[in-house]
Design an enzyme around this catalytic site. Structure first.
Site, PDB file in Angstrom:
ATOM      1  N   ASP A  30      42.927  40.281  41.714  1.00  0.00           N
ATOM      2  CA  ASP A  30      43.180  39.101  40.885  1.00  0.00           C
ATOM      3  C   ASP A  30      44.050  39.503  39.698  1.00  0.00           C
ATOM      4  O   ASP A  30      43.877  40.567  39.101  1.00  0.00           O
ATOM      5  CB  ASP A  30      41.852  38.515  40.398  1.00  0.00           C
ATOM      6  CG  ASP A  30      42.010  37.100  39.858  1.00  0.00           C
ATOM      7  OD1 ASP A  30      41.491  36.161  40.489  1.00  0.00           O
ATOM      8  OD2 ASP A  30      42.645  36.939  38.781  1.00  0.00           O
ATOM      9  N   HIS A  98      39.830  30.787  48.872  1.00  0.00           N
ATOM     10  CA  HIS A  98      39.700  32.220  48.566  1.00  0.00           C
ATOM     11  C   HIS A  98      38.276  32.528  48.145  1.00  0.00           C
ATOM     12  O   HIS A  98      37.598  31.699  47.531  1.00  0.00           O
ATOM     13  CB  HIS A  98      40.683  32.651  47.475  1.00  0.00           C
ATOM     14  CG  HIS A  98      40.660  31.768  46.254  1.00  0.00           C
ATOM     15  ND1 HIS A  98      41.287  30.540  46.215  1.00  0.00           N
ATOM     16  CD2 HIS A  98      40.087  31.927  45.042  1.00  0.00           C
ATOM     17  CE1 HIS A  98      41.109  29.980  45.027  1.00  0.00           C
ATOM     18  NE2 HIS A  98      40.369  30.805  44.299  1.00  0.00           N
TER      19      HIS A  98
HETATM   20  P1  AMP Z   1      40.138  29.763  41.378  1.00  0.00           P
HETATM   21  O1  AMP Z   1      40.107  29.405  39.908  1.00  0.00           O
HETATM   22  O2  AMP Z   1      38.802  29.912  42.013  1.00  0.00           O
HETATM   23  O3  AMP Z   1      41.055  28.821  42.133  1.00  0.00           O
HETATM   24  O4  AMP Z   1      40.783  31.205  41.449  1.00  0.00           O
HETATM   25  C1  AMP Z   1      42.160  31.430  41.398  1.00  0.00           C
HETATM   26  C2  AMP Z   1      42.354  32.846  40.970  1.00  0.00           C
HETATM   27  O5  AMP Z   1      43.682  33.219  41.275  1.00  0.00           O
HETATM   28  C3  AMP Z   1      42.154  33.085  39.466  1.00  0.00           C
HETATM   29  O6  AMP Z   1      41.106  34.028  39.269  1.00  0.00           O
HETATM   30  C4  AMP Z   1      43.515  33.609  39.009  1.00  0.00           C
HETATM   31  O7  AMP Z   1      43.404  34.618  38.025  1.00  0.00           O
HETATM   32  C5  AMP Z   1      44.094  34.138  40.301  1.00  0.00           C
HETATM   33  N1  AMP Z   1      45.546  34.189  40.365  1.00  0.00           N
HETATM   34  C6  AMP Z   1      46.432  33.235  39.984  1.00  0.00           C
HETATM   35  N2  AMP Z   1      47.698  33.636  40.235  1.00  0.00           N
HETATM   36  C7  AMP Z   1      47.606  34.874  40.801  1.00  0.00           C
HETATM   37  C8  AMP Z   1      48.550  35.822  41.280  1.00  0.00           C
HETATM   38  N3  AMP Z   1      49.875  35.582  41.246  1.00  0.00           N
HETATM   39  N4  AMP Z   1      48.104  36.995  41.784  1.00  0.00           N
HETATM   40  C9  AMP Z   1      46.781  37.253  41.833  1.00  0.00           C
HETATM   41  N5  AMP Z   1      45.829  36.405  41.404  1.00  0.00           N
HETATM   42  C10 AMP Z   1      46.235  35.227  40.883  1.00  0.00           C
END
Ligand code: AMP
Ligand code: ZN
Length: 112
Positions: A30, A98
């Site tokens: 993440d 995810h």
């Molecule tokens: P959610 O809030 O459950 O939809 O989780 C989305 C997650 O994606 C969050 O923890 C973000 O920090 C993560 N995230 C967003 N953009 C990226 C990225 N480019 N690479 C890795 N993680 C990301």
């Protein structure tokens, strides 16, 4: 899905720190970790959220969860938490299903 962030990550169009990949799932760190270990495990195929998964997706859901457990084992985590946020009100911000794998610190219960 063409404008989906995680589809682009799976396709290698947006960089990520890969932890594990096979023909069905992709796991990566993440970008804004909420624990010392914070890995996201996604199906390669686009599913918007858990509630969108149908009967035909059951095996794939198993792959994602079992994949998260396998990653945890590989990273030496004995205690960890898996989280799926389904919908904005539950904290979902990226609409490609995810599993969050969180570990490396004590976990409060219930989650906030
Ligand atoms: P959610 O809030 O459950 O939809 O989780 C989305 C997650 O994606 C969050 O923890 C973000 O920090 C993560 N995230 C967003 N953009 C990226 C990225 N480019 N690479 C890795 N993680 C990301
Ligand atoms: Zn997607």
């Amino acid at each position: 899905m063409s404008d989906c962030l995680f589809c682009k990550i799976v396709a290698g169009e947006i960089p990520s720190r890969k932890v594990y990949a096979d023909d069905r799932i992709y796991a990566f760190h993440d970008i804004a970790p909420k624990a010392p270990t914070h890995v996201l495990v996604v199906p390669r195929r686009h599913i918007g959220r858990l509630a969108d998964a149908g009967a035909a997706d059951r095996e794939l859901l198993g792959d994602v969860v079992a994949g998260a457990a396998s990653v945890a084992r590989d990273l030496g985590l004995e205690h960890y938490r898996l989280v799926i946020n389904n919908g904005e009100g539950a904290g979902q911000t990226v609409f490609h299903l995810h599993v969050h794998l969180l570990g490396g610190r004590p976990m409060a219960w219930p989650p906030g």
